[in-house]
Design an enzyme around this catalytic site. Structure first.
Site, mmCIF file in Angstrom:
data_model
loop_
_atom_site.group_PDB
_atom_site.id
_atom_site.type_symbol
_atom_site.label_atom_id
_atom_site.label_comp_id
_atom_site.label_asym_id
_atom_site.label_seq_id
_atom_site.Cartn_x
_atom_site.Cartn_y
_atom_site.Cartn_z
ATOM 1 N N LYS A 138 0.929 -1.462 -0.676
ATOM 2 C CA LYS A 138 0.088 0.140 0.042
ATOM 3 C C LYS A 138 0.765 1.249 0.123
ATOM 4 O O LYS A 138 1.861 0.872 0.585
ATOM 5 C CB LYS A 138 -0.903 0.124 1.629
ATOM 6 C CG LYS A 138 -2.238 0.734 1.401
ATOM 7 C CD LYS A 138 -3.362 0.125 0.182
ATOM 8 C CE LYS A 138 -4.678 0.596 0.631
ATOM 9 N NZ LYS A 138 -5.257 -0.360 -0.228
HETATM 10 N N1 GLU Z 1 -7.287 -0.384 -3.345
HETATM 11 C C1 GLU Z 1 -8.082 -1.507 -3.998
HETATM 12 C C2 GLU Z 1 -8.441 -2.384 -2.774
HETATM 13 O O1 GLU Z 1 -7.832 -1.847 -1.435
HETATM 14 C C3 GLU Z 1 -8.114 -2.062 -5.196
HETATM 15 C C4 GLU Z 1 -6.056 -2.389 -5.106
HETATM 16 C C5 GLU Z 1 -5.184 -2.980 -6.094
HETATM 17 O O2 GLU Z 1 -5.815 -2.797 -7.532
HETATM 18 O O3 GLU Z 1 -3.914 -2.889 -6.423
HETATM 19 O O4 GLU Z 1 -8.196 -3.188 -2.729
#
Ligand code: GLU
Length: 428
Positions: free
Chosen positions: A116
């Site tokens: 993240k």
């Molecule tokens: N931000 C989204 C999540 O928390 C998507 C993450 C992604 O596609 O890498 O799942």
């Protein structure tokens, strides 16, 4: 002066998303009887990076922005997860969310780890030109930590398709090539190699799990009443899809306020109203709803699709729904979760409920790596099937072991990553 050693116990006393992630990992580890070496390997993030960037805006102002990337695990593949851009995001939040991504990717069965990123800046306060500068500044500052075999970002709270296009452009430009060699970022505009249907994938995935939960409880998904907290990319799409099935969306809140209509809000008109005014407030024919009152709205399904730590013990006690479908990441605190459990609510946990987005990110990743093309119906069919099979797997484990859905989902996810650790073999 006495010094308190930093023990496991001390770490889980913080409040917020990291606490929630650690607690649910600890419960899964206990349920699985994870040995100490695996416990520690999966507990600690593999890498945490903090960068400071100082973009200069067109009006001459210089911003000083902290950015964070946590790679929680790369056991099953490159770290995958979105970029959160909010004024108050902390590196602890990002670490908790990265940990959640490790379980989400493993549960939904895609070859990624968990990561993240955070940009500590109020995205809403910037013009689109200013935001582009900040996004490019972040990309440049973090360039060496982003890559198809390292960490692959995507949109999250405060970031969108357009931002992902700028990241992709920044990287291809800096390498002097028309495109990037492999997939560096997902959730891009389809014209730049993104996939059609990625933007709606999280919200649609949420609805597939709600339909499956209704089947479990003997409810007709076309006749349920729903309340949705958050009307962004996840909440608005989920509301539209539920309404298209015939469900009544009786209450919606967003950052600025809320609306209620007992016989159901007209979601296409509400969406158009939000596009033109920026908020659900003042929607014709609806009653005003205080943001906090959404928790007490009588309905069959409550969809928290706003931000983290919304359902604490007090609010959990007031929820008047049979299903809680976690569209947001970590919307329920550990104490809130206990109350929901005790009250026997059917909770579709975040790592299952909102996994549709990252699943379609995986389709984008493979498409870009193989230079293939993929149609909207191909994306939707694969998304629906994967969400349904993951739901069934979690539900079966929950029933066999008589646990909550969250515990079952976590145990499946954590055991797969643990199996990855063991299959890789010894580590120094
Ligand atoms: N931000 C989204 C999540 O928390 C998507 C993450 C992604 O596609 O890498 O799942």
């Amino acid at each position: 002066m006495s010094v308190t050693p930093c023990t496991k116990q001390a770490r889980v006393q913080d409040v917020g998303i990291l606490t929630t992630a650690l607690r649910s990992f600890e419960r899964a580890a206990a349920g699985l009887g994870l040995p100490d070496h695996l416990y520690l390997k999966l507990l600690n993030p593999s890498e945490k990076i903090e960068t400071s960037v100082t973009p200069i805006l067109p009006d001459g102002r210089v911003l000083e922005i902290q950015t964070f990337i946590t790679q929680h695990s790369s056991i099953l593949g490159p770290a995958k997860g979105g970029i959160r851009m909010t004024a108050d995001v902390t590196h602890d939040d990002i670490t908790g969310l990265a940990m959640e991504m490790s379980w989400k990717t493993s549960l939904i069965g895609i070859p990624f780890g968990g990561g993240k990123a955070g940009i500590r800046c109020d995205a809403e306060s910037l013009s689109s030109d200013e935001k582009e500068i900040v996004i490019r500044s972040f990309t440049r500052g973090s360039r060496r930590h982003i890559g198809p075999e390292l960490y692959v970002p995507a949109p999250d709270l405060g970031t969108n398709e357009r931002d992902m296009g700028h990241i992709w452009d920044c990287i291809s430009y800096s390498s002097g090539t028309a495109i990037t060699n492999g997939c560096y970022v997902t959730g891009k505009p389809p014209i730049l190699g993104g996939v059609v249907g990625r933007r709606e994938a999280t919200g649609k995935g949420v609805v597939y799990t709600i339909v499956a939960a209704c089947e479990q409880l003997g409810l007709d998904p076309g006749a349920i009443r729903c309340a949705v907290q958050g009307f962004g990319n996840v909440g608005a799409v989920a509301a539209a899809e539920l309404a298209a099935l015939g469900a009544k969306i009786v209450a919606v809140t967003d950052l600025r306020g809320g609306v209620f209509k007992d016989d159901g809000l007209d979601i296409p008109s509400l969406t158009a109203h939000v596009v033109s005014t920026g908020s659900v407030n003042d929607f014709v024919g609806a009653e005003v709803l205080d943001q906090d009152s959404i928790f007490g709205v009588a309905c069959d399904c409550f969809v928290p699709a706003a931000t983290g730590s919304q359902i604490d013990a007090e609010r959990a006690a007031t929820i008047r729904a049979r299903i809680v479908a976690e569209g947001a990441n970590a919307p329920t605190t550990p104490e809130g979760d206990e109350v929901l459990d005790d009250r026997g609510l059917f909770v579709v946990p975040d790592i299952l409920c909102n996994a549709g987005g990252v699943f379609v990110s995986y389709l984008e990743y493979t498409k870009e790596t193989q230079r293939e093309q993929i149609t909207l119906s191909g994306v939707e069919t694969r998304l629906r099937k994967r969400m349904q099979s993951a739901f069934e797997e979690v539900c079966a484990r929950a029933q066999t072991n008589r646990t909550a859905m969250r515990q079952a989902a976590m145990e499946i996810a954590v055991s797969r990553v643990a199996e990855g650790v063991l299959s890789r073999g010894l580590w120094p």
